[in-house]
Design a protein around this motif. Structure first.
Motif, PDB file in Angstrom:
ATOM      1  N   GLU A  51      -1.706 -66.679  10.975  1.00 23.99           N
ATOM      2  CA  GLU A  51      -0.825 -66.181  12.040  1.00 23.99           C
ATOM      3  C   GLU A  51      -1.479 -65.035  12.797  1.00 23.99           C
ATOM      4  O   GLU A  51      -1.294 -64.896  14.002  1.00 23.99           O
ATOM      5  CB  GLU A  51       0.507 -65.692  11.450  1.00 23.99           C
ATOM      6  CG  GLU A  51       1.390 -66.776  10.915  1.00 23.99           C
ATOM      7  CD  GLU A  51       2.658 -66.219  10.285  1.00 23.99           C
ATOM      8  OE1 GLU A  51       2.726 -65.003   9.993  1.00 23.99           O
ATOM      9  OE2 GLU A  51       3.591 -67.010  10.090  1.00 23.99           O
ATOM     10  N   ARG A  52      -2.226 -64.212  12.084  1.00 23.27           N
ATOM     11  CA  ARG A  52      -2.853 -63.045  12.715  1.00 23.27           C
ATOM     12  C   ARG A  52      -3.907 -63.464  13.723  1.00 23.27           C
ATOM     13  O   ARG A  52      -3.949 -62.943  14.836  1.00 23.27           O
ATOM     14  CB  ARG A  52      -3.436 -62.127  11.646  1.00 23.27           C
ATOM     15  CG  ARG A  52      -2.333 -61.491  10.820  1.00 23.27           C
ATOM     16  CD  ARG A  52      -2.767 -60.769   9.597  1.00 23.27           C
ATOM     17  NE  ARG A  52      -3.958 -59.990   9.728  1.00 23.27           N
ATOM     18  CZ  ARG A  52      -4.668 -59.568   8.693  1.00 23.27           C
ATOM     19  NH1 ARG A  52      -4.287 -59.847   7.472  1.00 23.27           N
ATOM     20  NH2 ARG A  52      -5.745 -58.856   8.870  1.00 23.27           N
ATOM     21  N   TRP A  53      -4.779 -64.415  13.358  1.00 21.76           N
ATOM     22  CA  TRP A  53      -5.809 -64.786  14.330  1.00 21.76           C
ATOM     23  C   TRP A  53      -5.271 -65.695  15.426  1.00 21.76           C
ATOM     24  O   TRP A  53      -5.766 -65.663  16.557  1.00 21.76           O
ATOM     25  CB  TRP A  53      -7.080 -65.306  13.683  1.00 21.76           C
ATOM     26  CG  TRP A  53      -7.043 -66.527  12.832  1.00 21.76           C
ATOM     27  CD1 TRP A  53      -7.051 -66.566  11.472  1.00 21.76           C
ATOM     28  CD2 TRP A  53      -7.050 -67.891  13.267  1.00 21.76           C
ATOM     29  NE1 TRP A  53      -7.049 -67.870  11.039  1.00 21.76           N
ATOM     30  CE2 TRP A  53      -7.052 -68.704  12.115  1.00 21.76           C
ATOM     31  CE3 TRP A  53      -7.045 -68.506  14.514  1.00 21.76           C
ATOM     32  CZ2 TRP A  53      -7.060 -70.087  12.174  1.00 21.76           C
ATOM     33  CZ3 TRP A  53      -7.052 -69.885  14.576  1.00 21.76           C
ATOM     34  CH2 TRP A  53      -7.059 -70.663  13.411  1.00 21.76           C
ATOM     35  N   ILE A  54      -4.223 -66.467  15.148  1.00 20.45           N
ATOM     36  CA  ILE A  54      -3.604 -67.257  16.216  1.00 20.45           C
ATOM     37  C   ILE A  54      -2.979 -66.325  17.255  1.00 20.45           C
ATOM     38  O   ILE A  54      -3.093 -66.554  18.459  1.00 20.45           O
ATOM     39  CB  ILE A  54      -2.571 -68.252  15.644  1.00 20.45           C
ATOM     40  CG1 ILE A  54      -3.293 -69.382  14.908  1.00 20.45           C
ATOM     41  CG2 ILE A  54      -1.673 -68.808  16.747  1.00 20.45           C
ATOM     42  CD1 ILE A  54      -2.383 -70.323  14.163  1.00 20.45           C
ATOM     43  N   LYS A  70     -16.592 -59.031  13.226  1.00 15.60           N
ATOM     44  CA  LYS A  70     -16.622 -60.218  12.362  1.00 15.60           C
ATOM     45  C   LYS A  70     -15.569 -61.204  12.841  1.00 15.60           C
ATOM     46  O   LYS A  70     -14.568 -60.811  13.441  1.00 15.60           O
ATOM     47  CB  LYS A  70     -16.310 -59.855  10.901  1.00 15.60           C
ATOM     48  CG  LYS A  70     -17.284 -58.937  10.239  1.00 15.60           C
ATOM     49  CD  LYS A  70     -18.498 -59.681   9.791  1.00 15.60           C
ATOM     50  CE  LYS A  70     -19.414 -58.702   9.049  1.00 15.60           C
ATOM     51  NZ  LYS A  70     -20.736 -59.177   8.920  1.00 15.60           N
ATOM     52  N   ILE A  71     -15.812 -62.483  12.525  1.00 21.49           N
ATOM     53  CA  ILE A  71     -14.830 -63.516  12.850  1.00 21.49           C
ATOM     54  C   ILE A  71     -15.044 -64.684  11.892  1.00 21.49           C
ATOM     55  O   ILE A  71     -16.183 -65.020  11.555  1.00 21.49           O
ATOM     56  CB  ILE A  71     -14.922 -63.957  14.328  1.00 21.49           C
ATOM     57  CG1 ILE A  71     -13.774 -64.890  14.693  1.00 21.49           C
ATOM     58  CG2 ILE A  71     -16.271 -64.561  14.639  1.00 21.49           C
ATOM     59  CD1 ILE A  71     -13.613 -65.120  16.180  1.00 21.49           C
ATOM     60  N   GLY A  72     -13.955 -65.281  11.462  1.00 19.41           N
ATOM     61  CA  GLY A  72     -14.031 -66.388  10.528  1.00 19.41           C
ATOM     62  C   GLY A  72     -14.357 -67.713  11.193  1.00 19.41           C
ATOM     63  O   GLY A  72     -14.362 -67.841  12.419  1.00 19.41           O
ATOM     64  N   LYS A  73     -14.601 -68.707  10.349  1.00 12.58           N
ATOM     65  CA  LYS A  73     -14.984 -70.036  10.825  1.00 12.58           C
ATOM     66  C   LYS A  73     -13.865 -70.712  11.625  1.00 12.58           C
ATOM     67  O   LYS A  73     -14.109 -71.252  12.703  1.00 12.58           O
ATOM     68  CB  LYS A  73     -15.378 -70.900   9.624  1.00 12.58           C
ATOM     69  CG  LYS A  73     -15.857 -72.272   9.978  1.00 12.58           C
ATOM     70  CD  LYS A  73     -16.266 -73.048   8.742  1.00 12.58           C
ATOM     71  CE  LYS A  73     -16.701 -74.452   9.103  1.00 12.58           C
ATOM     72  NZ  LYS A  73     -17.118 -75.211   7.919  1.00 12.58           N
ATOM     73  N   GLU A  74     -12.639 -70.684  11.098  1.00 14.96           N
ATOM     74  CA  GLU A  74     -11.523 -71.365  11.776  1.00 14.96           C
ATOM     75  C   GLU A  74     -11.220 -70.775  13.154  1.00 14.96           C
ATOM     76  O   GLU A  74     -11.096 -71.528  14.127  1.00 14.96           O
ATOM     77  CB  GLU A  74     -10.284 -71.352  10.898  1.00 14.96           C
ATOM     78  CG  GLU A  74     -10.410 -72.247   9.686  1.00 14.96           C
ATOM     79  CD  GLU A  74      -9.179 -72.190   8.789  1.00 14.96           C
ATOM     80  OE1 GLU A  74      -8.088 -71.845   9.284  1.00 14.96           O
ATOM     81  OE2 GLU A  74      -9.320 -72.485   7.597  1.00 14.96           O
ATOM     82  N   PRO A  75     -11.087 -69.430  13.284  1.00 19.25           N
ATOM     83  CA  PRO A  75     -10.838 -68.911  14.629  1.00 19.25           C
ATOM     84  C   PRO A  75     -12.006 -69.176  15.579  1.00 19.25           C
ATOM     85  O   PRO A  75     -11.792 -69.399  16.772  1.00 19.25           O
ATOM     86  CB  PRO A  75     -10.601 -67.420  14.429  1.00 19.25           C
ATOM     87  CG  PRO A  75     -10.895 -67.120  13.018  1.00 19.25           C
ATOM     88  CD  PRO A  75     -10.978 -68.393  12.271  1.00 19.25           C
ATOM     89  N   THR A  76     -13.225 -69.188  15.055  1.00 20.00           N
ATOM     90  CA  THR A  76     -14.392 -69.496  15.889  1.00 20.00           C
ATOM     91  C   THR A  76     -14.262 -70.893  16.478  1.00 20.00           C
ATOM     92  O   THR A  76     -14.473 -71.091  17.686  1.00 20.00           O
ATOM     93  CB  THR A  76     -15.694 -69.377  15.069  1.00 20.00           C
ATOM     94  OG1 THR A  76     -15.862 -68.024  14.658  1.00 20.00           O
ATOM     95  CG2 THR A  76     -16.899 -69.821  15.866  1.00 20.00           C
ATOM     96  N   ILE A  77     -13.898 -71.849  15.657  1.00 20.67           N
ATOM     97  CA  ILE A  77     -13.734 -73.228  16.121  1.00 20.67           C
ATOM     98  C   ILE A  77     -12.638 -73.319  17.180  1.00 20.67           C
ATOM     99  O   ILE A  77     -12.817 -73.943  18.230  1.00 20.67           O
ATOM    100  CB  ILE A  77     -13.415 -74.158  14.927  1.00 20.67           C
ATOM    101  CG1 ILE A  77     -14.645 -74.289  14.024  1.00 20.67           C
ATOM    102  CG2 ILE A  77     -12.934 -75.535  15.409  1.00 20.67           C
ATOM    103  CD1 ILE A  77     -14.354 -74.911  12.670  1.00 20.67           C
ATOM    104  N   GLU A  78     -11.499 -72.676  16.916  1.00 26.82           N
ATOM    105  CA  GLU A  78     -10.376 -72.735  17.862  1.00 26.82           C
ATOM    106  C   GLU A  78     -10.705 -72.047  19.182  1.00 26.82           C
ATOM    107  O   GLU A  78     -10.329 -72.531  20.251  1.00 26.82           O
ATOM    108  CB  GLU A  78      -9.116 -72.140  17.237  1.00 26.82           C
ATOM    109  CG  GLU A  78      -8.592 -72.944  16.059  1.00 26.82           C
ATOM    110  CD  GLU A  78      -8.328 -74.413  16.388  1.00 26.82           C
ATOM    111  OE1 GLU A  78      -7.716 -74.700  17.433  1.00 26.82           O
ATOM    112  OE2 GLU A  78      -8.752 -75.273  15.592  1.00 26.82           O
ATOM    113  N   LEU A  79     -11.408 -70.918  19.128  1.00 26.69           N
ATOM    114  CA  LEU A  79     -11.814 -70.235  20.358  1.00 26.69           C
ATOM    115  C   LEU A  79     -12.739 -71.125  21.188  1.00 26.69           C
ATOM    116  O   LEU A  79     -12.581 -71.241  22.404  1.00 26.69           O
ATOM    117  CB  LEU A  79     -12.504 -68.910  20.037  1.00 26.69           C
ATOM    118  CG  LEU A  79     -11.586 -67.773  19.608  1.00 26.69           C
ATOM    119  CD1 LEU A  79     -12.387 -66.651  18.969  1.00 26.69           C
ATOM    120  CD2 LEU A  79     -10.779 -67.253  20.784  1.00 26.69           C
TER     121      LEU A  79
END
Length: 106
Positions: A51-54, A70-79
């Motif tokens: 929820e935080r990165w969305i 820093k940024i995680g794999k899932e938010p990177t993909i969505e961005l």
């Protein structure tokens, strides 16, 4: 072109993408970053990390890039699906914006 920066003080890129409660928005013009506004997340309790990165993505969805420590794999993909380039940097905001503008404008 707009870019978002995750920074606690506006001087250093020092926040993880999902942990940022606000983003500084800069407009890149002639290779220079001009501060436009500060966007803050709605102060609602976000229980899950997802929820935080969305919420962060929703806040910057009109930007072409986001600078964060820093940024995680899932938010990177969505961005990337939205055409937003995630860039991990650990430096001063001014330097990061300059490097980002060179890369995005080339």
């Amino acid at each position: 072109m707009k870019i978002a920066v995750a920074s606690t003080d506006g001087k250093v890129i020092d926040l993880h993408f999902g942990d940022a409660n606000r983003f500084l928005i800069f407009e890149i013009e002639d290779g220079e970053g001009k501060f436009q506004e500060m966007r803050e997340k709605t102060p609602l309790p976000l229980k899950e990390h997802t929820e935080r990165w969305i919420a962060s993505i929703d806040l910057i969805n009109d930007c072409k890039a986001v600078l964060c420590s820093k940024i995680g794999k899932e938010p990177t993909i969505e961005l990337r699906k939205l055409g937003i380039k995630p860039i991990q940097l650990d430096c001063e905001v001014k330097k990061g914006i300059h490097e980002c503008s060179k890369h995005l404008l080339s």
